[in-house]
Scaffold this motif. Structure first.
Motif, PDB file in Angstrom:
ATOM      1  N   THR A  85     -11.169  39.113 -17.533  1.00 52.17           N
ATOM      2  CA  THR A  85     -12.308  38.547 -18.260  1.00 52.17           C
ATOM      3  C   THR A  85     -11.874  37.947 -19.598  1.00 52.17           C
ATOM      4  N   LYS A  86     -10.929  38.586 -20.272  1.00 51.57           N
ATOM      5  CA  LYS A  86     -10.412  38.035 -21.529  1.00 51.57           C
ATOM      6  C   LYS A  86      -9.742  36.692 -21.294  1.00 51.57           C
ATOM      7  N   ALA A  87      -8.935  36.606 -20.238  1.00 52.90           N
ATOM      8  CA  ALA A  87      -8.232  35.365 -19.926  1.00 52.90           C
ATOM      9  C   ALA A  87      -9.212  34.248 -19.580  1.00 52.90           C
ATOM     10  N   LEU A  88     -10.241  34.560 -18.808  1.00 50.33           N
ATOM     11  CA  LEU A  88     -11.263  33.565 -18.486  1.00 50.33           C
ATOM     12  C   LEU A  88     -11.976  33.088 -19.742  1.00 50.33           C
ATOM     13  N   ASP A  89     -12.316  34.011 -20.632  1.00 48.57           N
ATOM     14  CA  ASP A  89     -12.977  33.634 -21.886  1.00 48.57           C
ATOM     15  C   ASP A  89     -12.100  32.693 -22.704  1.00 48.57           C
ATOM     16  N   GLN A  90     -10.808  32.981 -22.777  1.00 45.28           N
ATOM     17  CA  GLN A  90      -9.892  32.126 -23.521  1.00 45.28           C
ATOM     18  C   GLN A  90      -9.830  30.726 -22.914  1.00 45.28           C
ATOM     19  N   ALA A  91      -9.717  30.660 -21.604  1.00 50.00           N
ATOM     20  CA  ALA A  91      -9.606  29.367 -20.935  1.00 50.00           C
ATOM     21  C   ALA A  91     -10.902  28.563 -21.057  1.00 50.00           C
ATOM     22  N   GLN A  92     -12.044  29.227 -20.921  1.00 52.72           N
ATOM     23  CA  GLN A  92     -13.323  28.538 -21.060  1.00 52.72           C
ATOM     24  C   GLN A  92     -13.525  28.027 -22.485  1.00 52.72           C
ATOM     25  N   ALA A  93     -13.150  28.830 -23.459  1.00 46.97           N
ATOM     26  CA  ALA A  93     -13.285  28.407 -24.859  1.00 46.97           C
ATOM     27  C   ALA A  93     -12.405  27.210 -25.177  1.00 46.97           C
ATOM     28  N   ALA A  94     -11.318  27.043 -24.420  1.00 47.64           N
ATOM     29  CA  ALA A  94     -10.412  25.914 -24.624  1.00 47.64           C
ATOM     30  C   ALA A  94     -10.823  24.681 -23.816  1.00 47.64           C
ATOM     31  N   GLY A  95     -12.006  24.738 -23.157  1.00 52.71           N
ATOM     32  CA  GLY A  95     -12.524  23.569 -22.464  1.00 52.71           C
ATOM     33  C   GLY A  95     -12.212  23.487 -20.991  1.00 52.71           C
ATOM     34  N   HIS A  96     -11.874  24.613 -20.347  1.00 48.77           N
ATOM     35  CA  HIS A  96     -11.463  24.586 -18.940  1.00 48.77           C
ATOM     36  C   HIS A  96     -12.497  25.214 -18.004  1.00 48.77           C
ATOM     37  N   ALA A  97     -13.770  25.210 -18.416  1.00 51.18           N
ATOM     38  CA  ALA A  97     -14.808  25.802 -17.571  1.00 51.18           C
ATOM     39  C   ALA A  97     -14.889  25.104 -16.212  1.00 51.18           C
ATOM     40  N   ALA A  98     -14.762  23.786 -16.192  1.00 45.38           N
ATOM     41  CA  ALA A  98     -14.837  23.046 -14.929  1.00 45.38           C
ATOM     42  C   ALA A  98     -13.656  23.372 -14.024  1.00 45.38           C
ATOM     43  N   ASP A  99     -12.461  23.512 -14.611  1.00 42.30           N
ATOM     44  CA  ASP A  99     -11.282  23.882 -13.821  1.00 42.30           C
ATOM     45  C   ASP A  99     -11.469  25.250 -13.180  1.00 42.30           C
ATOM     46  N   ILE A 100     -12.014  26.177 -13.941  1.00 40.26           N
ATOM     47  CA  ILE A 100     -12.242  27.530 -13.435  1.00 40.26           C
ATOM     48  C   ILE A 100     -13.272  27.518 -12.315  1.00 40.26           C
ATOM     49  N   ALA A 101     -14.368  26.798 -12.530  1.00 44.47           N
ATOM     50  CA  ALA A 101     -15.414  26.725 -11.511  1.00 44.47           C
ATOM     51  C   ALA A 101     -14.887  26.108 -10.218  1.00 44.47           C
ATOM     52  N   ARG A 102     -14.018  25.115 -10.335  1.00 40.05           N
ATOM     53  CA  ARG A 102     -13.471  24.435  -9.163  1.00 40.05           C
ATOM     54  C   ARG A 102     -12.644  25.381  -8.283  1.00 40.05           C
ATOM     55  N   GLU A 103     -12.052  26.408  -8.887  1.00 40.08           N
ATOM     56  CA  GLU A 103     -11.224  27.350  -8.122  1.00 40.08           C
ATOM     57  C   GLU A 103     -12.040  28.386  -7.368  1.00 40.08           C
ATOM     58  N   GLY A 104     -13.319  28.509  -7.661  1.00 41.88           N
ATOM     59  CA  GLY A 104     -14.195  29.416  -6.918  1.00 41.88           C
ATOM     60  C   GLY A 104     -13.738  30.862  -6.973  1.00 41.88           C
ATOM     61  N   VAL A 105     -13.708  31.525  -5.804  1.00 37.83           N
ATOM     62  CA  VAL A 105     -13.435  32.961  -5.749  1.00 37.83           C
ATOM     63  C   VAL A 105     -12.043  33.316  -6.258  1.00 37.83           C
ATOM     64  N   LEU A 106     -11.121  32.361  -6.240  1.00 35.08           N
ATOM     65  CA  LEU A 106      -9.764  32.656  -6.703  1.00 35.08           C
ATOM     66  C   LEU A 106      -9.774  33.198  -8.129  1.00 35.08           C
ATOM     67  N   LYS A 111      -0.904  33.682 -24.624  1.00 38.00           N
ATOM     68  CA  LYS A 111      -0.443  34.922 -25.243  1.00 38.00           C
ATOM     69  C   LYS A 111      -0.196  34.747 -26.736  1.00 38.00           C
ATOM     70  N   SER A 112       0.176  33.526 -27.158  1.00 38.24           N
ATOM     71  CA  SER A 112       0.455  33.269 -28.572  1.00 38.24           C
ATOM     72  C   SER A 112       0.085  31.830 -28.907  1.00 38.24           C
ATOM     73  N   GLU A 113      -0.023  31.546 -30.185  1.00 36.58           N
ATOM     74  CA  GLU A 113      -0.405  30.217 -30.656  1.00 36.58           C
ATOM     75  C   GLU A 113       0.603  29.175 -30.171  1.00 36.58           C
ATOM     76  N   GLY A 114       0.065  28.033 -29.743  1.00 36.31           N
ATOM     77  CA  GLY A 114       0.923  26.970 -29.246  1.00 36.31           C
ATOM     78  C   GLY A 114       1.068  26.957 -27.744  1.00 36.31           C
ATOM     79  N   MET A 115       0.669  28.048 -27.063  1.00 32.47           N
ATOM     80  CA  MET A 115       0.714  28.102 -25.609  1.00 32.47           C
ATOM     81  C   MET A 115      -0.598  27.565 -25.043  1.00 32.47           C
ATOM     82  N   LEU A 116      -0.581  27.158 -23.779  1.00 35.97           N
ATOM     83  CA  LEU A 116      -1.769  26.625 -23.127  1.00 35.97           C
ATOM     84  C   LEU A 116      -2.658  27.763 -22.623  1.00 35.97           C
ATOM     85  N   ASP A 117      -3.985  27.549 -22.711  1.00 36.03           N
ATOM     86  CA  ASP A 117      -4.936  28.553 -22.229  1.00 36.03           C
ATOM     87  C   ASP A 117      -5.238  28.417 -20.748  1.00 36.03           C
TER      88      ASP A 117
END
Length: 200
Positions: free
Chosen positions: A46-67, A94-100
């Motif tokens: 859940t933490k990882a999903l929150d980080q990725a969504q906050a970085a603008g990847h909500a559509a990418d996450i939704a596209r992956e579905g159950v995965l 994991k640290s600043e400068g890395m991709l979410d």
């Protein structure tokens, strides 16, 4: 080729001529750090999903579905042996400068038999997961292994270098579709998800 991590788990002997039984309980093999990571897998997800969504990847996450849904495990079918196409998605920096969020193309992987256990080999790519799969509970199997980097030809023994150790869960998420979730890997991300689909 039998990998060193498999030898570490399976080639235990009481003396030169009397082999001990294979250790099949992952809790006996896992380091304290890995038992903690596996216990906290859902928090990491859940933490990882929150980080990725906050970085603008909500559509990418939704596209992956159950995965990329934390509670998608179907059980109770363990992953069959064979060749797989495996696709890695890294979530949460994991640290600043890395991709979410980063999704890699499919690599070649193999699930094999190691006495009473199964082995997992990611055969291609610059980061290759290698280890053993243990029975755990009706929903999932446990994975313990190490990370092989770059042009290295051999895996490091599990438990020797905490930064290389990997721990996670193998779950069925559909017909002929599994995933390996790796909470809090020591490189790059908060969570790695490896999709596993059998080769035709």
């Amino acid at each position: 080729m039998r990998i060193p991590v498999a030898l570490a788990f399976l080639s235990l002997t009481a003396c030169a001529t009397t082999p001990r039984p294979t250790i099949t309980d992952w809790r006996v093999v896992a380091t304290d750090d890995d038992r903690e990571r596996m216990r906290d897998w859902r928090t990491a997800f859940t933490k990882a999903l929150d980080q990725a969504q906050a970085a603008g990847h909500a559509a990418d996450i939704a596209r992956e579905g159950v995965l990329l849904e934390p509670d998608a495990a179907l059980g109770p079918v363990p992953i069959p042996n064979g060749r797989y196409k495996c696709r890695v998605i890294k979530l949460g920096a994991k640290s600043e400068g890395m991709l979410d969020y980063i999704a890699y193309p499919a690599f070649d992987c193999r699930i094999g038999q190691e006495k009473e256990l199964q082995s997992f080999y990611k055969l291609t790519g610059s980061q290759r997961h290698t280890g053993l799969i243990f029975a755990s509970d009706p929903l999932r199997q446990a994975f313990l292994g190490t990370l092989v980097l770059g042009d290295e030809s051999r895996a490091m023994q599990y438990g020797r270098d905490q930064d290389r150790d990997l721990a996670g869960w193998v779950e069925r998420i559909g017909d002929n579709r599994w995933r390996l979730i790796l909470p809090y890997p020591h490189f790059e991300s908060t969570l790695d998800v490896v999709e596993l689909v059998p080769e035709p």
